[in-house]
Design an enzyme around this catalytic site. Structure first.
Site, mmCIF file in Angstrom:
data_model
loop_
_atom_site.group_PDB
_atom_site.id
_atom_site.type_symbol
_atom_site.label_atom_id
_atom_site.label_comp_id
_atom_site.label_asym_id
_atom_site.label_seq_id
_atom_site.Cartn_x
_atom_site.Cartn_y
_atom_site.Cartn_z
ATOM 1 N N HIS A 54 -93.128 -41.641 1.291
ATOM 2 C CA HIS A 54 -92.646 -40.311 1.668
ATOM 3 C C HIS A 54 -92.446 -39.944 2.671
ATOM 4 C CE1 HIS A 54 -93.811 -35.515 0.381
ATOM 5 N NE2 HIS A 54 -94.050 -35.426 1.903
ATOM 6 N N ALA A 55 -91.085 -38.624 2.874
ATOM 7 C CA ALA A 55 -90.631 -38.590 3.970
ATOM 8 C C ALA A 55 -91.337 -38.367 5.621
ATOM 9 C CB ALA A 55 -89.492 -38.143 3.731
ATOM 10 N N HIS A 79 -84.487 -31.630 6.948
ATOM 11 C CA HIS A 79 -85.828 -31.488 6.751
ATOM 12 C C HIS A 79 -86.416 -32.379 8.147
ATOM 13 C CE1 HIS A 79 -90.285 -29.697 6.466
ATOM 14 N NE2 HIS A 79 -90.617 -31.248 6.689
ATOM 15 N N GLU A 80 -86.428 -33.552 7.908
ATOM 16 C CA GLU A 80 -87.164 -34.196 8.966
ATOM 17 C C GLU A 80 -86.242 -34.322 10.202
ATOM 18 O OE1 GLU A 80 -89.588 -36.217 8.134
ATOM 19 O OE2 GLU A 80 -89.667 -34.911 6.045
ATOM 20 N N HIS A 125 -87.505 -31.642 12.229
ATOM 21 C CA HIS A 125 -88.564 -32.618 13.423
ATOM 22 C C HIS A 125 -88.651 -33.302 14.555
ATOM 23 C CE1 HIS A 125 -91.565 -31.364 9.871
ATOM 24 N NE2 HIS A 125 -91.189 -31.769 9.516
ATOM 25 N N GLU A 129 -92.529 -27.008 9.740
ATOM 26 C CA GLU A 129 -91.373 -27.523 8.660
ATOM 27 C C GLU A 129 -90.813 -26.900 8.346
ATOM 28 O OE1 GLU A 129 -92.904 -29.945 6.975
ATOM 29 O OE2 GLU A 129 -94.545 -30.470 8.487
ATOM 30 N N HIS A 173 -100.041 -35.098 0.491
ATOM 31 C CA HIS A 173 -100.684 -34.737 0.890
ATOM 32 C C HIS A 173 -102.245 -34.176 0.556
ATOM 33 C CE1 HIS A 173 -96.502 -33.442 1.767
ATOM 34 N NE2 HIS A 173 -96.695 -33.765 2.197
ATOM 35 N N TYR A 207 -96.784 -25.372 4.531
ATOM 36 C CA TYR A 207 -95.202 -25.201 3.840
ATOM 37 C C TYR A 207 -94.490 -24.453 3.092
ATOM 38 C CZ TYR A 207 -95.162 -30.296 4.148
ATOM 39 O OH TYR A 207 -95.410 -31.826 4.899
HETATM 40 O O1 X8Z Z 1 -93.820 -32.825 2.958
HETATM 41 C C1 X8Z Z 1 -93.077 -33.015 3.005
HETATM 42 C C2 X8Z Z 1 -91.165 -33.561 4.369
HETATM 43 C C3 X8Z Z 1 -92.305 -34.350 5.024
HETATM 44 S S1 X8Z Z 1 -93.054 -32.834 6.426
HETATM 45 C C4 X8Z Z 1 -90.916 -33.960 3.387
HETATM 46 N N1 X8Z Z 1 -92.634 -31.295 2.319
HETATM 47 C C5 X8Z Z 1 -93.224 -31.333 1.480
HETATM 48 C C6 X8Z Z 1 -93.653 -32.024 0.016
HETATM 49 O O2 X8Z Z 1 -92.551 -33.069 -0.121
HETATM 50 O O3 X8Z Z 1 -94.494 -32.137 -0.387
HETATM 51 C C7 X8Z Z 1 -91.193 -31.119 1.962
HETATM 52 C C8 X8Z Z 1 -91.327 -30.399 1.037
HETATM 53 C C9 X8Z Z 1 -93.292 -30.055 1.179
HETATM 54 ZN ZN ZN Z 2 -92.179 -31.985 7.578
#
Ligand code: X8Z
Ligand code: ZN
Length: 614
Positions: free
Chosen positions: A355-356, A385-386, A389, A413, A513, A523
């Site tokens: 997960h990024a 997105h990354e 950050h 975010e 998450h 988000y």
């Molecule tokens: O988790 C993330 C990022 C890292 S903070 C990749 N996002 C959420 C997800 O993947 O569920 C970005 C969009 C929503």
């Molecule tokens: Zn993020």
């Protein structure tokens, strides 16, 4: 020890004495020594307290970040244990500091100190009760859930093994109902064993939150928005109502298209959509099903995924393009260490958490991302997105440690996503990715793609924490974890489980998450805020024409505006940061609603005579 410049000799002497005696005792034992409480009510004492807390937390956070980086990049029993150990030290110290901070309640203090004390009380996402056993259990469970998610795999009957990345690739491209179902069911199996540990984690962290004076963990999370937690929850409801008609219109249109593709027996017109048909494991972004829902007369005429793949762009190439965008608006290039220390590709020989994520290991310039990049449109956006950050982290690195955060977590975010809203056709042409810019007739397609990503996401952005808030408050009990998850997904997203679920399942845990204990409302807020940012920057540039064609690429003025807001970190309430950038003091969904207004009109036309809603 770092010395601030304006201290009297007395303060410095106090600081040294306290550091060596009282505070170390407090940190090590969690005991609030009686004899410090009276003197602890002066401004000078408060200052000494926050300074030493910042100093100690810096050490602990850096150590824990390193351990966590290694665990994330090389999951083994040992790296898990090391990461949990380091996190336990952070937890123990943070609990002690949060309790110590409460001793200054009611004392009239300078703003900066008062804010730091408040942030100290809110610094833990997973608070633990102040005894060693509970702290160890909390951190061990948290790390093990995250690791299990990272290692997650399933196999199909013919013996093929799938990771989440493998399954996601299939879900993005396959249009076979049963194949999609296989992927969806397989991945959701991975979460089943998390249920018991999650139950225990919720119980222990709730106990920890109560010790810190919060009703429960959810209330602690909601308290981090510069307004009373109850008011924040109402803000979220208000914003959802602002965007709901837009979501409903998109949902109805997409449902009709899916009913055509899969047959009425599979997708009931007028009902909820089976959750596995939207091109994404959690139905949170629908970008991948664009070909099924493309407006017949509004195609932009290019497919970024195809272009990137045909050009054989590498993972690093995409990151370089992202970096170049930030540099074009006035940010310094990333440090050389970013390129040697980051992870861009899924390693074949070890377990990693794919997960990024973006990291600032040392609160200075040791910036990294960790991401198993796939060369496609979606990950191209995620790279921005990354990087958002990372550039944010660097922009506020001149702030004191406790202010090294974004205005609120949604800002962090939103930053990179706001920049990615500028990846317009005009920009792609400047990059040499496309040869001609589509004229206005392509706008509907562009807006549709964007809506499939951003508008489709909105209710999912709500659901995760609507569920967790209720879990923490006790409104949802463990024997209804799964059924309530689906009630919420039905209510907000209008999707339903494609096969029967039971309380043996733990479908929330199939989302990173939840397994990784990262709050999610950020988000939802981010999706609202990024359009506010974009609108403000377009105004700042004097952009005329449709807002979705605006790009801040190369615009130093826009960059300056962003930087000024980012450099504030968390030093002031987020409302002030928002005002600095946009002139607005409130989160306001009119920016996203206005952005999609032309698409909404078109969707309403298409939906005429159809049921809208679910
Ligand atoms: O988790 C993330 C990022 C890292 S903070 C990749 N996002 C959420 C997800 O993947 O569920 C970005 C969009 C929503
Ligand atoms: Zn993020």
């Amino acid at each position: 020890m770092k010395l601030a410049d304006s201290h009297s000799y007395f303060e410095e002497a106090m600081r040294s004495r306290l550091l060596l005696t009282g505070l170390i005792l407090i940190i090590a034992t969690g005991v609030d020594a009686q004899n410090t409480s009276r003197s602890g009510r002066t401004v000078a004492e408060a200052k000494v307290f926050v300074d030493s807390a910042e100093q100690r937390l810096r050490e602990l956070w850096v150590r824990s970040s390193r351990a966590s980086w290694v665990q994330n990049n090389f999951i083994t029993d040992d790296t898990e244990a090391l990461a949990a150990d380091a996190q336990k030290d952070v937890t123990a110290a943070s609990v002690a500091f949060a309790k110590g901070a409460a001793r200054f309640d009611g004392v009239k203090l300078p703003y900066e100190i008062e804010r730091k004390l408040k942030l100290l009380k809110l610094s833990l996402t997973l608070p633990a009760p102040s005894n060693d056993n509970d702290q160890q259990e909390v951190t061990q469970i948290a790390v093990s859930l995250e690791s299990d998610y990272g290692k997650g795999k399933f196999s199909t009957q013919n013996g093929t093994v799938y990771t989440l990345n493998d399954a996601s690739r299939v879900m993005a491209t396959s249009r076979n109902y049963d194949t999609l179902l296989l992927m969806w069911k397989g991945w959701h199996e991975v979460a089943r064993p998390m249920r018991e540990r999650y139950t225990r984690l919720a119980k222990l962290t709730n106990k920890g939150a109560k010790e810190l004076g919060f009703a429960d963990v959810g209330s602690l999370w909601r308290s981090n928005y510069d307004m009373p937690p109850g008011e924040f929850a109402k803000e979220i409801d208000r914003l959802w109502l602002q965007v709901k008609p837009l979501y409903d219109a998109l949902h109805a249109y997409v449902r009709t298209a899916l009913a055509k593709e899969y047959g009425k027996g599979k997708v009931e017109r007028g009902g909820r959509i089976p959750a596995h048909l939207l091109g994404n494991m959690w139905a949170q972004s629908w970008l991948n099903i664009y070909p099924l829902v493309a407006p017949p007369s509004g195609d932009p005429g290019y497919d970024l995924t195809k272009i990137l793949q045909e050009r054989k762009a590498t993972e690093e190439d995409l990151v370089h393009i992202g970096e170049r965008f930030f540099v074009s608006i006035g940010f310094d290039p990333l440090p050389a260490s970013f390129w040697t220390r980051s992870l861009f590709r899924k390693p074949q020989d070890r377990e990693v958490i794919c997960h990024a994520s973006a990291w600032s290991i040392d609160f200075h310039d040791d910036l990294r991302i960790k991401m198993c990049i796939e060369v496609n449109d979606e990950d191209f956006q995620t790279i921005h997105h990354e990087l958002g950050h990372n550039f944010y982290q660097r922009a506020y690195n001149g702030q004191p440690l406790l202010f090294q955060g974004s205005a609120n977590d949604g800002f962090h975010e939103a930053l990179g996503d706001a920049v990615a809203l500028s990846l317009s056709p005009e920009y792609l042409q400047q990059l040499g990715m496309i040869s001609t810019v589509p004229d206005a007739s392509g706008d509907l397609g562009l807006l549709m793609k964007m809506a499939l990503d951003k508008v489709a996401f909105l209710p999912f952005g709500l659901v995760v924490d609507q569920w967790r808030w209720k879990v923490f408050s006790g409104e949802i009990s463990p024997n209804e974890y799964n059924s309530s998850w689906w009630s919420l997904r039905e209510k907000y997203q209008g999707v339903q489980a494609p096969v029967e679920r039971t309380e043996k399942d733990f479908d929330p845990g199939a989302k990173f998450h939840v397994a990784g204990s990262v709050p999610y409302t950020r988000y939802f807020i981010s999706t609202i805020l990024q359009f506010q940012f974009h609108r403000a920057l377009a105004r700042e540039m004097g952009h005329t024409g449709p807002i979705h064609r605006a790009s801040i690429y190369n615009n130093k003025r826009a960059g300056e505006k962003l930087k000024a807001m980012m450099a504030m970190g968390q030093s002031r309430p987020w409302q002030e940061a928002l005002e600095a950038l946009t002139g607005e003091k409130q989160m306001d969904a009119s920016a996203i609603v206005d952005y999609f207004a032309p698409l909404k009109r078109w969707l309403d036309e298409q939906n005429k005579g159809q049921k809208v809603g679910y």
